[in-house]
Scaffold this motif. Sequence first.
Motif, PDB file in Angstrom:
ATOM      1  N   GLY A 157       0.788  -1.223   0.000  1.00 22.23           N
ATOM      2  CA  GLY A 157       0.000   0.000   0.000  1.00 22.23           C
ATOM      3  C   GLY A 157       0.817   1.267   0.000  1.00 22.23           C
ATOM      4  N   LYS A 158       2.113   1.170  -0.303  1.00 17.96           N
ATOM      5  CA  LYS A 158       2.998   2.335  -0.290  1.00 17.96           C
ATOM      6  C   LYS A 158       3.174   2.902  -1.695  1.00 17.96           C
ATOM      7  N   ALA A 159       3.192   4.224  -1.803  1.00 16.10           N
ATOM      8  CA  ALA A 159       3.644   4.861  -3.036  1.00 16.10           C
ATOM      9  C   ALA A 159       5.171   4.772  -3.077  1.00 16.10           C
ATOM     10  N   VAL A 160       5.731   4.692  -4.284  1.00 19.27           N
ATOM     11  CA  VAL A 160       7.169   4.489  -4.443  1.00 19.27           C
ATOM     12  C   VAL A 160       7.800   5.683  -5.143  1.00 19.27           C
ATOM     13  N   ILE A 161       8.948   6.131  -4.587  1.00 19.49           N
ATOM     14  CA  ILE A 161       9.808   7.122  -5.239  1.00 19.49           C
ATOM     15  C   ILE A 161      11.174   6.474  -5.429  1.00 19.49           C
ATOM     16  N   LEU A 162      11.719   6.584  -6.627  1.00 26.74           N
ATOM     17  CA  LEU A 162      13.065   6.104  -6.935  1.00 26.74           C
ATOM     18  C   LEU A 162      13.923   7.302  -7.296  1.00 26.74           C
ATOM     19  N   ALA A 163      14.974   7.546  -6.507  1.00 28.04           N
ATOM     20  CA  ALA A 163      15.851   8.690  -6.742  1.00 28.04           C
ATOM     21  C   ALA A 163      17.288   8.209  -6.824  1.00 28.04           C
ATOM     22  N   GLY A 164      18.059   8.816  -7.710  1.00 30.88           N
ATOM     23  CA  GLY A 164      19.474   8.485  -7.735  1.00 30.88           C
ATOM     24  C   GLY A 164      20.110   8.591  -9.101  1.00 30.88           C
ATOM     25  N   ASP A 165      21.349   8.129  -9.138  1.00 37.83           N
ATOM     26  CA  ASP A 165      22.125   8.042 -10.376  1.00 37.83           C
ATOM     27  C   ASP A 165      21.768   6.702 -11.010  1.00 37.83           C
ATOM     28  N   LEU A 166      20.926   6.744 -12.051  1.00 37.63           N
ATOM     29  CA  LEU A 166      20.469   5.510 -12.686  1.00 37.63           C
ATOM     30  C   LEU A 166      21.389   5.044 -13.815  1.00 37.63           C
ATOM     31  N   ASN A 167      22.395   5.836 -14.150  1.00 36.12           N
ATOM     32  CA  ASN A 167      23.367   5.432 -15.166  1.00 36.12           C
ATOM     33  C   ASN A 167      22.702   4.964 -16.456  1.00 36.12           C
ATOM     34  N   MET A 168      21.735   5.742 -16.943  1.00 41.68           N
ATOM     35  CA  MET A 168      21.077   5.428 -18.209  1.00 41.68           C
ATOM     36  C   MET A 168      20.420   6.671 -18.776  1.00 41.68           C
ATOM     37  N   LYS A 169      20.187   6.648 -20.082  1.00 42.78           N
ATOM     38  CA  LYS A 169      19.460   7.714 -20.761  1.00 42.78           C
ATOM     39  C   LYS A 169      18.357   7.069 -21.575  1.00 42.78           C
ATOM     40  N   HIS A 170      17.122   7.557 -21.431  1.00 44.15           N
ATOM     41  CA  HIS A 170      16.040   6.911 -22.165  1.00 44.15           C
ATOM     42  C   HIS A 170      15.403   7.817 -23.208  1.00 44.15           C
ATOM     43  N   ARG A 171      15.791   9.107 -23.258  1.00 45.42           N
ATOM     44  CA  ARG A 171      15.295  10.013 -24.292  1.00 45.42           C
ATOM     45  C   ARG A 171      16.483  10.593 -25.050  1.00 45.42           C
ATOM     46  N   VAL A 172      16.259  10.947 -26.305  1.00 43.70           N
ATOM     47  CA  VAL A 172      17.317  11.598 -27.073  1.00 43.70           C
ATOM     48  C   VAL A 172      17.722  12.909 -26.407  1.00 43.70           C
ATOM     49  N   LEU A 173      16.771  13.624 -25.816  1.00 47.69           N
ATOM     50  CA  LEU A 173      17.069  14.898 -25.159  1.00 47.69           C
ATOM     51  C   LEU A 173      17.975  14.749 -23.946  1.00 47.69           C
ATOM     52  N   ASP A 174      18.138  13.515 -23.449  1.00 49.28           N
ATOM     53  CA  ASP A 174      18.932  13.300 -22.241  1.00 49.28           C
ATOM     54  C   ASP A 174      20.424  13.184 -22.524  1.00 49.28           C
ATOM     55  N   THR A 175      20.826  13.334 -23.777  1.00 52.84           N
ATOM     56  CA  THR A 175      22.224  13.207 -24.162  1.00 52.84           C
ATOM     57  C   THR A 175      22.581  14.304 -25.156  1.00 52.84           C
ATOM     58  N   HIS A 176      23.808  14.783 -25.098  1.00 49.37           N
ATOM     59  CA  HIS A 176      24.271  15.748 -26.092  1.00 49.37           C
ATOM     60  C   HIS A 176      24.160  15.131 -27.481  1.00 49.37           C
ATOM     61  N   TRP A 177      23.831  15.938 -28.471  1.00 48.11           N
ATOM     62  CA  TRP A 177      23.567  15.429 -29.819  1.00 48.11           C
ATOM     63  C   TRP A 177      24.714  14.595 -30.371  1.00 48.11           C
ATOM     64  N   HIS A 396      31.469  23.154 -19.387  1.00 46.58           N
ATOM     65  CA  HIS A 396      31.538  24.523 -19.902  1.00 46.58           C
ATOM     66  C   HIS A 396      31.146  24.618 -21.375  1.00 46.58           C
ATOM     67  N   GLU A 397      31.006  23.474 -22.019  1.00 55.54           N
ATOM     68  CA  GLU A 397      30.416  23.416 -23.359  1.00 55.54           C
ATOM     69  C   GLU A 397      29.005  22.844 -23.290  1.00 55.54           C
ATOM     70  N   ASN A 398      28.613  22.427 -22.106  1.00 58.99           N
ATOM     71  CA  ASN A 398      27.340  21.736 -21.853  1.00 58.99           C
ATOM     72  C   ASN A 398      27.169  20.521 -22.759  1.00 58.99           C
ATOM     73  N   GLU A 399      28.207  19.708 -22.812  1.00 62.07           N
ATOM     74  CA  GLU A 399      28.163  18.436 -23.536  1.00 62.07           C
ATOM     75  C   GLU A 399      28.132  17.325 -22.487  1.00 62.07           C
ATOM     76  N   GLY A 400      26.932  16.963 -22.064  1.00 59.94           N
ATOM     77  CA  GLY A 400      26.794  15.988 -20.998  1.00 59.94           C
ATOM     78  C   GLY A 400      25.627  15.058 -21.206  1.00 59.94           C
ATOM     79  N   SER A 401      25.149  14.484 -20.103  1.00 55.78           N
ATOM     80  CA  SER A 401      24.015  13.559 -20.135  1.00 55.78           C
ATOM     81  C   SER A 401      23.168  13.760 -18.885  1.00 55.78           C
ATOM     82  N   ARG A 402      21.900  13.448 -18.999  1.00 52.38           N
ATOM     83  CA  ARG A 402      21.020  13.411 -17.819  1.00 52.38           C
ATOM     84  C   ARG A 402      20.875  11.949 -17.419  1.00 52.38           C
ATOM     85  N   ILE A 403      21.588  11.556 -16.378  1.00 52.60           N
ATOM     86  CA  ILE A 403      21.534  10.184 -15.898  1.00 52.60           C
ATOM     87  C   ILE A 403      21.041  10.109 -14.452  1.00 52.60           C
TER      88      ILE A 403
END
Length: 543
Positions: A157-177, A396-403
């Motif tokens: 009966g608990k709602a779940v929150i998952l927080a952290g460094d998931l080491n993955m990208k699931h959208r194209v927007l989550d990674t530099h082109w 400083h070039e903002n070439e990264g990822s959202r993980i």
Amino acid sequence: MESSDVHLISWNVAGLKPTLDQLRRFGFANFFRRHRVDILCLQEVKLNSKALATAGRQYEVDGYDSFWACNDGSGNQRQGLNGVCTFVRRGLTLSADNSPLGCPDLDGEGRCLLTDHGSFVLFNAYVPNAAGGPRLPFKLRWLRALKHAMWRERSKGKAVILAGDLNMKHRVLDTHWSCVSVRPEHFKIEESDALPDISKIAALWPDLVSAFKGKTISQIETRNSRNGQTFQKWGVWAKPLTDADAPVRLGPPIEHQGMAEFSFWMDGLHVEEDGQPEALGALQKNHTIVQRTCQSFALPVLRIVTRPTSTSYVLREKGEISIGELLEGMKKLAGVDISTAARDWLVQRSTPSSAEAVRLWLEDVLAGGMVDSFAEFYPKAQGRFTCWDQYRNRRHENEGSRIDYILVDETFFKRHASPGAGLDSRGLDADSPTAALAAATYDGLSQPSPFIGGGVPPLEEDEYIAQFRADKEGPSTGIIYTPQQLSDHVAVSLLLRKVALPSATLSRNAATQRCQPHLSSKRITDFFSRKDTPPLKRQAVAV
């Protein structure tokens, strides 16, 4: 039952001790106060239970409980690596568990911590890195166990929150082109009549593939111009498509020979169940590709390559290449500069760089009823990354990822989540890449490391203060741009409104006590207080 707002922050600190050394210059408790922290999830703290039992009181913050999952050497990696910690405002926690996955070798690496907050539970996770492929089978097994643990808590009966460094990208927007992948052999010329550059890529693609396959690698020496120190690295060379005889170098100097071998690689890659990477192109002659599908939605859950003795996971499809490598090959080998419009056309037809099986795990979790809090509130935001290659000044070039993520059960999210103050945009269009770069660099206040050496510039007070918005604008859901000197990651946040608070006190059961090894260490005042112990049974203290 009483209710209150909850501001949750998650941050990979890449080593708590050096980060804390920096924070103490300005006050660790001040960091909590100015960010209006109710819950702070930290990953990669790199502390084991023995260190916490010896000197863990130094990590305490007045008014907060802390809970720890450590790597004490019982897992597959040496002790002291990984480690997660959750700080919670006192009175908000019922219990804690640092073995929530229910498997010693999965829990033993100190990557997951479960805390119960009454109306919801929180998983603080540092998901294993695939390490270029060898640890992908372990990562997938770990993720399956995490998914099962989350469903177990929902069944209570608990709602779940998952927080952290998931080491993955699931959208194209989550990674530099430059890091997303395309398969040019699938381009249709009639699709690209409006973009001549795409037609050029399609026409030259067979020759480019041949040039990439014919590449050579060799050692090169780089030198620090400041101190003269030399480094042995690897370079990749390929022959141009013109009549030029001399090969040209592709890409930057590379640290390891294996990484150089698999750059500009066209034959596909897979990894065996035992972690052994192989070239996919060679094995497709003798192996059958099998796709399993999830009946609840028409997406492949796991793409595998089988043979009688093993299972293989696809890392890169045959003919797949990153846009960065493709554009560099077109320029250096074919003499063609690709326009921004053509590049954007490629990005729209690309896939993220994470292995397919990992992406599909996250897509399955989201389809099963969880919400990516950042993507839900800011679906069009560009360049909003949480991790960069610090060694090469990529922030400083903002070439990264959202993980780094905060995922929330959908019903709970709709009831309580709020964007609050929104994204840090520095007065610009919050969805634009310009705003993302301005936020990541504090409008240029943050300076890159000099290439002549010396490391990251010292953290000055004005740069430290630039991270704080919550004390002025209020807390938010989104990204908190912590200074580069503290970690190669920045923090992510979630604002919850009117959450029911626990009515009971913190449990002292065995599982919770195992999450608080620091409580067995002594405070500085303990060394000056009288001890009523017999002389022959003196307590040993660490000095």
